[in-house]
Design an enzyme around this catalytic site. Structure first.
Site, PDB file in Angstrom:
ATOM      1  N   GLU A 427       5.083   5.085   1.813  1.00  0.00           N
ATOM      2  CA  GLU A 427       4.715   5.638   0.470  1.00  0.00           C
ATOM      3  C   GLU A 427       3.854   6.991   0.546  1.00  0.00           C
ATOM      4  O   GLU A 427       3.078   7.404  -0.135  1.00  0.00           O
ATOM      5  CB  GLU A 427       3.749   4.612  -0.193  1.00  0.00           C
ATOM      6  CG  GLU A 427       4.123   3.200  -0.444  1.00  0.00           C
ATOM      7  CD  GLU A 427       5.544   3.224  -1.000  1.00  0.00           C
ATOM      8  OE1 GLU A 427       6.053   3.989  -1.969  1.00  0.00           O
ATOM      9  OE2 GLU A 427       6.328   2.266  -0.522  1.00  0.00           O
ATOM     10  N   GLY A 428       4.499   7.882   1.531  1.00  0.00           N
ATOM     11  CA  GLY A 428       4.141   9.021   1.461  1.00  0.00           C
ATOM     12  C   GLY A 428       2.933   9.055   2.845  1.00  0.00           C
ATOM     13  O   GLY A 428       2.052   8.119   2.715  1.00  0.00           O
TER      14      GLY A 428
END
Length: 569
Positions: A427-428
């Site tokens: 997620e990043g």
């Protein structure tokens, strides 16, 4: 060691530290009393202990496989998932209008924490579905909501998100997947996606893929991307999964950890999809899902920290080695005591940050107040990055507590380290989370950060008379960090980015100390929680000074070594 859900810790944090009770003063959550909270935590904890935890080791040793284009799940996963779905645990915060419980995200966060401890590989499945539910509820048409949400909420169907491609990782705007209008309101989606967690599952009737792709008139970059619902099986006239869509799992990745979770390479070959949200507005819709997942992934790190701590403590209490007093076990050795206490203190602090984040999300929804929404946005990258960093660090400490036995797979300590490692990338990456914190989250000039620091200082002032030795360093740390923030918001973005990771960790240190102090005050200033608070504040909080020093360096010296120099030295 048998996993035990940390229900007492969660209950204490909710009622005495993050002020979950304030939600009950809102109309939206007025019926979520202590009895409801206790019942949810108790039943979810029992599920995690008795049903989910037992499949963790089998899933690591006998991973999911790909057979004839379909994923075959690890031993026991189907039965454990069925218990999750039938109990209504896939998404307790889902809208009641579509079959959900409509409970606060805070309770979902506590459940995710426990499920992650029990079996991270399996918990990844409902976590992604939770994010998809939120994205569809916010952006999908009424027809899509009516068809998909009840199935996803019940656990009959599961959800995924498809962003990454071989040529487009963190730079999502570089994707090459395309969507061509079919002329009937549907689209033909073509492209390959990689790293798709639970891209297929044999224990659900359908797998629903949210896929980012570019329409023919889509501009280059992120502003030209649209989002599509592309199900594994096309729903028939009655909404039941019908014929197979034009997509397939090409292969499964061979990973360091989370072996029970299939990470798929997905191929979409003119697959039928439906637009979600506006044309070219795919990133806005997908970010709804990603923000949900960022807090959830932070909780995965916390869950692993909890599991690793439990296993390390159990081993330290039973292992006899060396000449020590007391129990005669290695827990009496100073360094082992340091490691185990660090694990307890760090896990408590980061769990408090995540729950405070969740309370802010719920208060923002319940009140509509921008201050709450700003706090939730500010805390999200901290929860994700620090939660997973601490999960990784505590898993490593757990191995160290075990000594040589920690390096032996049979003890299970190494699995925690292998499984949690990917959460710092999900997620990043955590570096991207830190960049987001010092860039987007500081577009208000630091207002949300200052408001939070005001609360930290007010709590420290209130504790000066009872616990002066703990209150004073927290107040001073908050002031130091306030000054660092004032400096930061005046800098060019390159200087902010150069120190962003240190800035995020320093913020987490101050917040962790704050929540420990609140716990000590709630205990009356004497007892085990006060002792744990003293350990964190005296031994861990001081790190913030060195971290702030790094922040203030900015980009000075960062590029002194050329690329050639880096290869030569």
């Amino acid at each position: 060691m048998t996993y035990r859900a940390p229900i007492a810790d969660l209950r204490f944090l909710l009622e005495h530290v993050v002020d979950f009770g304030k939600l009950r003063s809102t109309e939206l959550f007025s019926d979520v009393g202590e009895e409801v909270t206790d019942a949810i935590l108790t039943e979810a904890g029992k599920l995690c202990e008795e049903v989910i935890a037992p499949v963790n080791r089998p899933g690591d040793k006998t991973p999911s496989t790909l057979e004839n284009g379909r994923v075959r799940s690890a031993p026991g996963y189907a039965e454990a998932y069925r218990a999750i779905a039938e109990g209504g645990w896939v998404c307790v915060s889902a809208p009641a209008d579509y079959g959900g419980m409509g409970l606060p995200v805070t309770l979902q966060t506590a459940i995710n924490d426990m499920m992650s401890s029990a079996c991270l590989s399996l918990q990844l499945n409902p976590l992604l579905t939770q994010g998809q539910i939120e994205a569809l509820a916010a952006h999908a048409s009424d027809e899509i909501k009516a068809l998909y949400l009840p199935k996803l909420i019940s656990g009959e169907w599961s959800g995924t998100m498809n962003l990454t491609e071989p040529v487009a990782g963190s730079d999502v705007g570089a994707l090459t997947s395309k969507a061509e209008p079919n002329g009937d309101g549907t689209y033909a989606v073509t492209g390959q996606k990689i790293y798709i967690t639970w891209g297929d599952a044999d224990f659900v009737d359908n797998v629903c893929h949210l896929v980012l792709a570019r329409l023919p008139d889509g501009k280059p970059g992120t502003k030209g991307i649209s989002l599509f619902m592309v199900p594994r099986n096309l729903p028939d006239a009655d909404g039941a999964p019908g014929v197979a869509n034009s997509l397939k799992v090409v292969s499964l990745e061979h990973k360091l950890g989370i072996h029970g979770s299939p990470t798929c390479v997905m191929e979409f070959d003119g697959a039928t999809g439906w637009l979600i949200g506006e044309e070219h507005g795919g990133m806005a819709a997908m970010f709804t899902m990603m923000n949900n997942a960022r807090l959830g992934v932070g909780c995965q790190g916390i869950g692993i920290a909890e599991a690793a701590t439990q296993k390390a403590l159990a081993y330290a209490l039973e292992r006899k080695q060396g000449k020590v007093g007391g129990t005669g076990a290695i827990i009496e050795h100073a360094d082992v005591r340091r490691m185990v206490t660090t694990m307890k203190a760090e896990t408590f602090a980061v769990r408090a940050i995540a729950l405070a984040n969740a309370v802010a999300i719920d208060m923002g929804e319940a009140t509509g107040e921008e201050d709450w929404k700003a706090r939730a946005a500010l805390l999200t990258p901290i929860s994700k990055a620090h939660g997973t960093d601490i999960g990784h660090e505590m898993a490593q400490l757990g191995i160290q507590v075990h000594g040589g036995m920690g390096f032996i797979e049979e003890t299970g300590a190494a699995q925690f380290a292998r499984d949690v490692r990917v959460t710092q990338i999900y997620e990043g990456t955590n570096g991207i989370q830190a960049m987001d914190l010092v860039a987007r989250k500081m577009m208000d000039g630091g207002a949300a950060a200052y408001a939070l620091l005001d609360e930290v200082e007010a709590a420290a002032e209130a504790a000066r008379e009872t616990l002066p030795d703990l209150a004073r360093p927290i107040f001073n740390a908050a002031e130091n960090f306030r000054e660092a923030t004032e400096w930061l918001v005046e800098q060019e973005m390159e200087d902010r980015f150069a120190g962003c990771v240190a800035y995020l960790r320093a913020f987490a240190r101050v917040l962790g100390a704050h929540y420990h102090l609140l716990a000590a005050m709630a205990e009356g200033g004497s007892g085990p929680r006060t002792g744990l608070a003293r350990f964190f504040i005296k031994r861990i909080l001081p790190e913030h000074e060195a971290l702030i020093a790094q922040v203030r360096e900015g980009a000075v010296g960062l590029y002194d070594l050329s690329v050639e120099d880096l290869q030569a030295v």
